[in-house]
Design a protein around this motif. Structure first.
Motif, PDB file in Angstrom:
ATOM      1  N   HIS A  44       2.908  17.474  -3.352  1.00 34.95           N
ATOM      2  CA  HIS A  44       2.789  16.025  -3.211  1.00 34.95           C
ATOM      3  C   HIS A  44       3.748  15.485  -2.143  1.00 34.95           C
ATOM      4  O   HIS A  44       4.965  15.677  -2.222  1.00 34.95           O
ATOM      5  N   GLY A  45       3.198  14.826  -1.141  1.00 32.81           N
ATOM      6  CA  GLY A  45       3.995  14.193  -0.108  1.00 32.81           C
ATOM      7  C   GLY A  45       4.372  15.067   1.066  1.00 32.81           C
ATOM      8  O   GLY A  45       4.905  14.563   2.063  1.00 32.81           O
ATOM      9  N   THR A  46       4.108  16.358   1.003  1.00 36.80           N
ATOM     10  CA  THR A  46       4.559  17.255   2.068  1.00 36.80           C
ATOM     11  C   THR A  46       3.763  17.123   3.359  1.00 36.80           C
ATOM     12  O   THR A  46       4.206  17.615   4.401  1.00 36.80           O
ATOM     13  N   SER A  47       2.624  16.445   3.325  1.00 41.22           N
ATOM     14  CA  SER A  47       1.782  16.355   4.521  1.00 41.22           C
ATOM     15  C   SER A  47       2.067  15.117   5.379  1.00 41.22           C
ATOM     16  O   SER A  47       1.548  15.001   6.489  1.00 41.22           O
ATOM     17  N   VAL A  48       2.897  14.191   4.899  1.00 40.23           N
ATOM     18  CA  VAL A  48       3.191  12.986   5.686  1.00 40.23           C
ATOM     19  C   VAL A  48       4.270  13.294   6.717  1.00 40.23           C
ATOM     20  O   VAL A  48       4.984  14.303   6.598  1.00 40.23           O
ATOM     21  N   PRO A  49       4.433  12.457   7.756  1.00 37.79           N
ATOM     22  CA  PRO A  49       5.433  12.732   8.792  1.00 37.79           C
ATOM     23  C   PRO A  49       6.848  12.956   8.270  1.00 37.79           C
ATOM     24  O   PRO A  49       7.600  13.764   8.824  1.00 37.79           O
ATOM     25  N   MET A  50       7.241  12.256   7.213  1.00 40.80           N
ATOM     26  CA  MET A  50       8.583  12.440   6.666  1.00 40.80           C
ATOM     27  C   MET A  50       8.722  13.723   5.846  1.00 40.80           C
ATOM     28  O   MET A  50       9.827  14.077   5.429  1.00 40.80           O
ATOM     29  N   LYS A  51       7.586  14.381   5.554  1.00 44.55           N
ATOM     30  CA  LYS A  51       7.572  15.685   4.884  1.00 44.55           C
ATOM     31  C   LYS A  51       8.165  15.660   3.479  1.00 44.55           C
ATOM     32  O   LYS A  51       8.745  16.651   3.008  1.00 44.55           O
ATOM     33  N   ARG A  52       8.047  14.537   2.806  1.00 46.13           N
ATOM     34  CA  ARG A  52       8.502  14.462   1.418  1.00 46.13           C
ATOM     35  C   ARG A  52       7.768  13.359   0.695  1.00 46.13           C
ATOM     36  O   ARG A  52       7.195  12.448   1.302  1.00 46.13           O
ATOM     37  N   MET A  53       7.806  13.450  -0.621  1.00 47.75           N
ATOM     38  CA  MET A  53       7.261  12.372  -1.446  1.00 47.75           C
ATOM     39  C   MET A  53       8.240  11.200  -1.451  1.00 47.75           C
ATOM     40  O   MET A  53       9.446  11.360  -1.251  1.00 47.75           O
ATOM     41  N   ALA A  74       0.841  -1.191   0.000  1.00 54.53           N
ATOM     42  CA  ALA A  74       0.000   0.000   0.000  1.00 54.53           C
ATOM     43  C   ALA A  74       0.881   1.248   0.000  1.00 54.53           C
ATOM     44  O   ALA A  74       1.330   1.688   1.062  1.00 54.53           O
ATOM     45  N   PRO A  75       1.146   1.824  -1.168  1.00 48.97           N
ATOM     46  CA  PRO A  75       1.978   3.025  -1.227  1.00 48.97           C
ATOM     47  C   PRO A  75       1.245   4.254  -0.699  1.00 48.97           C
ATOM     48  O   PRO A  75       0.018   4.356  -0.787  1.00 48.97           O
ATOM     49  N   GLY A  76       2.039   5.178  -0.193  1.00 50.64           N
ATOM     50  CA  GLY A  76       1.536   6.507   0.129  1.00 50.64           C
ATOM     51  C   GLY A  76       1.818   7.433  -1.040  1.00 50.64           C
ATOM     52  O   GLY A  76       1.665   7.039  -2.199  1.00 50.64           O
ATOM     53  N   PRO A  77       2.272   8.666  -0.773  1.00 50.75           N
ATOM     54  CA  PRO A  77       2.496   9.636  -1.858  1.00 50.75           C
ATOM     55  C   PRO A  77       3.818   9.390  -2.587  1.00 50.75           C
ATOM     56  O   PRO A  77       4.849   9.991  -2.280  1.00 50.75           O
ATOM     57  N   ILE A  78       3.797   8.494  -3.540  1.00 47.12           N
ATOM     58  CA  ILE A  78       4.987   8.141  -4.311  1.00 47.12           C
ATOM     59  C   ILE A  78       5.005   8.955  -5.607  1.00 47.12           C
ATOM     60  O   ILE A  78       3.961   9.206  -6.209  1.00 47.12           O
ATOM     61  N   TRP A  79       6.189   9.357  -6.029  1.00 49.31           N
ATOM     62  CA  TRP A  79       6.347  10.188  -7.217  1.00 49.31           C
ATOM     63  C   TRP A  79       6.347   9.305  -8.460  1.00 49.31           C
ATOM     64  O   TRP A  79       7.354   8.746  -8.863  1.00 49.31           O
ATOM     65  N   THR A  80       5.170   9.157  -9.051  1.00 47.30           N
ATOM     66  CA  THR A  80       4.973   8.353 -10.251  1.00 47.30           C
ATOM     67  C   THR A  80       4.239   9.176 -11.298  1.00 47.30           C
ATOM     68  O   THR A  80       3.676  10.234 -10.986  1.00 47.30           O
ATOM     69  N   PRO A  81       4.208   8.730 -12.557  1.00 44.40           N
ATOM     70  CA  PRO A  81       3.520   9.494 -13.604  1.00 44.40           C
ATOM     71  C   PRO A  81       2.042   9.749 -13.314  1.00 44.40           C
ATOM     72  O   PRO A  81       1.464  10.704 -13.843  1.00 44.40           O
ATOM     73  N   LEU A  82       1.431   8.917 -12.491  1.00 46.58           N
ATOM     74  CA  LEU A  82       0.013   9.096 -12.187  1.00 46.58           C
ATOM     75  C   LEU A  82      -0.262  10.428 -11.487  1.00 46.58           C
ATOM     76  O   LEU A  82      -1.357  10.970 -11.602  1.00 46.58           O
ATOM     77  N   ILE A  83       0.730  10.972 -10.799  1.00 43.78           N
ATOM     78  CA  ILE A  83       0.514  12.208 -10.045  1.00 43.78           C
ATOM     79  C   ILE A  83       0.365  13.421 -10.956  1.00 43.78           C
ATOM     80  O   ILE A  83      -0.672  14.108 -10.920  1.00 43.78           O
ATOM     81  N   PRO A  84       1.343  13.750 -11.812  1.00 45.22           N
ATOM     82  CA  PRO A  84       1.131  14.895 -12.707  1.00 45.22           C
ATOM     83  C   PRO A  84       0.042  14.659 -13.744  1.00 45.22           C
ATOM     84  O   PRO A  84      -0.477  15.610 -14.331  1.00 45.22           O
ATOM     85  N   ALA A  85      -0.329  13.391 -13.965  1.00 38.10           N
ATOM     86  CA  ALA A  85      -1.422  13.089 -14.893  1.00 38.10           C
ATOM     87  C   ALA A  85      -2.791  13.252 -14.237  1.00 38.10           C
ATOM     88  O   ALA A  85      -3.803  13.215 -14.933  1.00 38.10           O
ATOM     89  N   SER A  86      -2.809  13.461 -12.912  1.00 39.23           N
ATOM     90  CA  SER A  86      -4.078  13.490 -12.191  1.00 39.23           C
ATOM     91  C   SER A  86      -4.418  14.841 -11.563  1.00 39.23           C
ATOM     92  O   SER A  86      -5.586  15.201 -11.474  1.00 39.23           O
TER      93      SER A  86
END
Length: 289
Positions: free
Chosen positions: A244-253, A223-235
């Motif tokens: 993208h990804g800045t809201s998770v505890p690690m503060k990055r995608m 179960a991935p979280g905010p991973i940097w894949t083509p689906l993101i800029p396509a969506s």
């Protein structure tokens, strides 16, 4: 792995107007390979089918599998250049790669995938159901029927069709791995239909694991979280892509390579007592799994 990768933390604002997206034009480029990966032949001479294997998580998994000694059948929709690069990377590792283009929403395509794989390699040991589409909408009344149906046709029914065709060719010790999502556990205010398909895949994973346990075939999920894949800029729009990804505890995608090891574990003998489970890779988000 001894070498640390300086993962880019944020994406530049960008938008693609095609699902499921093209990796070669993304900025920064998603990281799909670890330069210090320790090969241990965990999947030596195994044959794996990976849907959506042309880019993103699918490419990272394909490269890791090839490093572990597997040959690959890469299923993709229409991202031909991305698929060719994945094939090139696999062949550089002295493994074979078969590219299969088509639409998973068509039930007949599943049989074609199996037939081509068996003709080329003679067997199937691992199935990774990874392909997906998503069409964000802030209001349920704006979700079009065709988008709702397309999301389920690719994400859930495509997985079901292909799994059904592959299972008769698997034997004890073989493995099925489904890519679900953090949205199956947390929900997402703009992905009502997408998160529903991932919830369905979670239930499918657990139920199929029980069903196939007597045959010694394992079924698990990642179960991935905010991973940097083509689906993101396509969506999403450019602003959301940049966040993208800045809201998770690690503060990055996250990057695709950061998931690949989990798929290797689930496909190999090292995961021999794991079935019906989900590995969460999401930058520190706590889920109720």
């Amino acid at each position: 792995m001894n070498q640390s990768i300086p993962f880019p933390k944020k994406a530049k604002p960008q938008v693609q107007h095609q699902q499921p997206g093209i990796e070669s034009v993304m900025d920064p480029a998603p990281i799909y390979e670890h330069p210090d990966y320790q090969k241990e032949a965990r999947l030596q001479d195994k044959v794996a089918i990976i849907t959506g294997g042309d880019s993103g998580i699918g490419r990272a998994v394909a490269v890791a599998f090839a490093k572990e000694g597997a040959d690959l059948a890469i299923v993709y929709y229409n991202e031909t250049e991305d698929a060719k690069k994945t094939k090139e990377q696999i062949e550089k590792l002295n493994r074979q790669c078969l590219l299969i283009q088509g639409d998973l929403a068509n039930a007949s395509f599943a049989q074609d995938i199996v037939n081509q794989t068996l003709t080329t390699f003679g067997k199937i040991n691992i199935l990774v159901n990874n392909a997906a589409v998503q069409y964000p909408q802030a209001d349920i009344t704006q979700i079009k029927d065709e988008e709702l149906h397309r999301t389920f046709d690719v994400n859930y029914f495509g997985t079901f069709y292909l799994t059904r065709e592959v299972i008769p060719h698997l034997t004890a010790g073989d493995s099925i791995i489904n890519t679900t999502s953090v949205t199956a556990y947390e929900g997402h205010e703009m992905l009502l239909d997408y998160s529903s398909t991932k919830g369905a895949l979670t239930a499918f994973t657990r139920s199929l694991a029980m069903n196939l346990a007597p045959q010694g075939i394992r079924v698990n999920a990642v179960a991935p979280g905010p991973i940097w894949t083509p689906l993101i800029p396509a969506s999403f729009d450019a602003k959301k892509v940049a966040e993208h990804g800045t809201s998770v505890p690690m503060k990055r995608m996250g990057h695709p390579v950061e998931l690949a090891g989990a798929y290797v574990l689930l496909a190999s003998v090292e995961g021999s007592y794991m079935s019906g489970t989900t590995i969460h890779i999401n930058g520190g988000t706590i889920t109720n799994s």
